[in-house]
Design an enzyme around this catalytic site. Structure first.
Site, mmCIF file in Angstrom:
data_model
loop_
_atom_site.group_PDB
_atom_site.id
_atom_site.type_symbol
_atom_site.label_atom_id
_atom_site.label_comp_id
_atom_site.label_asym_id
_atom_site.label_seq_id
_atom_site.Cartn_x
_atom_site.Cartn_y
_atom_site.Cartn_z
ATOM 1 N N CYS A 137 -22.274 -7.541 3.056
ATOM 2 C CA CYS A 137 -22.706 -7.780 4.429
ATOM 3 C C CYS A 137 -21.610 -8.499 5.205
ATOM 4 O O CYS A 137 -21.732 -9.683 5.528
ATOM 5 C CB CYS A 137 -23.992 -8.594 4.438
ATOM 6 N N SER B 112 3.761 -6.556 -3.212
ATOM 7 C CA SER B 112 3.644 -6.741 -1.769
ATOM 8 C C SER B 112 4.096 -8.145 -1.402
ATOM 9 O O SER B 112 3.538 -9.134 -1.895
ATOM 10 C CB SER B 112 2.189 -6.518 -1.337
ATOM 11 N N THR C 159 0.831 -1.202 0.000
ATOM 12 C CA THR C 159 0.000 0.000 0.000
ATOM 13 C C THR C 159 0.867 1.255 0.000
ATOM 14 O O THR C 159 0.598 2.218 -0.729
ATOM 15 C CB THR C 159 -0.932 -0.008 1.219
#
Length: 460
Positions: free
Chosen positions: A320, A194, A70
């Site tokens: 959800c 990464s 990131t």
């Protein structure tokens, strides 16, 4: 317990563990110092950089190590935009980029810049021509992932890179998911990766910036890593990351064939054994170890908990989940169902027996969750005409609005409509996706006193 979430993090590769332990003894000193211990540390850092650069396909002096993938994305985008600020402040990116890219784009816009999201098709891939159409005279940077984190679809990086080069726009490629499987083709300008995605230790990222790309590092100046990654290098972790990248590359060809066959089996068997399911992502241009499928009438979080109870660690792109109530931006951009998603990403060495057991357990788990939520069972259509139906699902969250729609669609004649009242944002995605899967017509969305009214016409 089978771990099927390698796309989130791969377990530490044995070579990484050996390299990490050795570097803890030999690489603890400051590699910027000239005494013996410093020189020894510097040799380890240089060797790690050469190994990583060889795997990436760039020069060692074009690559720096960062504290995460990131961080590499943030630094790469910010540095490239700043280096080309005289060209303009426009950024182009696909609609399915990793959140690190999207967050950087949002921050850039808040600071006065602009960005354009290039849409994707139902497979999750961009159209190179559409991407080229998003490039403007003031475009300072373009971003395109090599493969999607959620559905595994590979992007046409080489084609887009050629179009960007023709337009004079540098292309940054987020290669976090694909780098362990091979180098990224094409004339890319910047690349990020990464280590924990390929079996290296967490906390190590890499950023490659080709020579000739205008780049201005942002933030306070630093003396290390060409000024692009401030702070003392985590040398043992860097050494382990580079060693493991080389090791997984040596295994990649054979494992890719084996895991692709297992994923092909999952793709076909899930479609056969689980009703009302859609396997999403490109069936051919995809990562070899990853598959995502969406189950109608299923709460994604509940499904993941049940699979965990049966001993399987998988992840989901469902809206959800405990961490967010927002639908997955990737699934939204693709126009596929946002509920009941399961992402299976097989780690290197996955046993065929574990996949077979997963396929035996899954149908029953899905059936149990559907029964618990009151999902519909097939019923003969009503022969008598009935008045237009309105389903009131206000205040009820995913996937209940779709379940209620499916329960009543058979009660109206072919050609009649059902209106679903819902105030859950996910319904805006799920109802059209349900219509696509069940070959019904989605008429459209209408305003309502509360929420929205979604109109569906029965076709079959």
């Amino acid at each position: 317990m089978p771990y099927f979430d390698a796309a989130s993090a791969a377990s530490l590769h044995p070579v990484a563990r050996q390299a990490l332990l050795a570097a803890l003894d030999e690489g603890w000193a400051d590699p910027a110092r000239l005494y013996r211990e410093g020189r020894r540390a510097r040799l380890l850092l240089d060797a790690a950089r050469e190994a990583a650069a060889d795997a990436v396909g760039c020069r060692p002096d074009e690559l720096v190590f960062t504290s995460s993938g990131t961080t590499a994305v943030h630094a790469g985008i910010a540095g490239a935009l700043s280096g080309r600020r005289r060209v303009g402040r426009h950024l182009a990116l696909s609609a399915v980029e990793h959140s690190s890219v999207l967050h950087t784009a949002a921050a850039h816009e808040a600071a006065g810049g602009s960005f354009t999201e290039v849409p994707v098709g139902r497979s999750g891939a961009v159209d190179p021509a559409a991407y080229a159409g998003a490039l403007r005279p003031d475009t300072a940077l373009a971003c395109l992932q090599s493969a999607n984190h959620e559905v595994g679809t590979e992007q046409p990086v080489a084609e887009v890179a050629a179009l960007c080069a023709e337009a004079g726009v540098p292309l940054l490629v987020d290669a976090a998911q694909s780098l362990g499987w091979g180098p990224v083709a094409g004339r890319w300008s910047l690349l990020t990766g990464s280590a924990h995605k390929w079996g290296g230790p967490a906390g190590v990222g890499l950023l490659a910036v080709r020579k000739g790309v205008r780049f201005a590092p942002q933030g306070p100046a630093g003396e290390r890593e060409s000024g692009r990654a401030p702070g003392f290098e985590n040398l043992p972790a860097i050494v382990a990351a580079a060693a493991s990248l080389r090791a997984v590359r040596d295994e990649a060809a054979g494992e890719a064939v084996r895991l692709r066959a297992l994923v092909d089996r999952i793709r076909s068997v899930v479609a056969e054994r689980v009703g009302d399911v859609e396997v999403v992502g490109d069936p051919e241009r995809r990562l070899p170890h990853l598959v995502t499928f969406s189950c109608l009438y299923v709460d994604g979080e509940t499904l993941l908990h049940e699979l965990d109870r049966h001993g399987f660690s998988v992840s989901s792109g469902s809206s959800c989940t405990s961490s967010t109530l927002e639908p997955s931006h990737v699934l939204k951009a693709m126009g596929v169902l946002s509920e009941g998603n399961v992402r299976v990403s097989l780690p290197v060495g996955t046993a065929e027996a574990d996949v077979d057991r997963f396929l035996e357990v899954l149908p029953g788990v899905v059936a149990e969750v559907r029964e618990r939520l009151g999902a519909p069972v097939p019923a003969p259509p009503s022969p008598a005409p009935v008045a237009p139906l309105v389903v009131d699902a206000l205040g009820r969250r995913c996937p209940i609005p779709v379940i209620e729609l499916a329960k009543v669609i058979g009660e109206v004649p072919v050609g009649a409509t059902v209106t679903v009242l819902a105030d859950d944002e996910a319904a805006r995605l799920d109802i059209p996706a349900w219509c696509e899967m069940r070959e019904q017509e989605y008429v459209g969305e209408e305003p309502a006193d509360r929420g929205s009214a979604y109109v569906v016409r029965r076709l079959i």
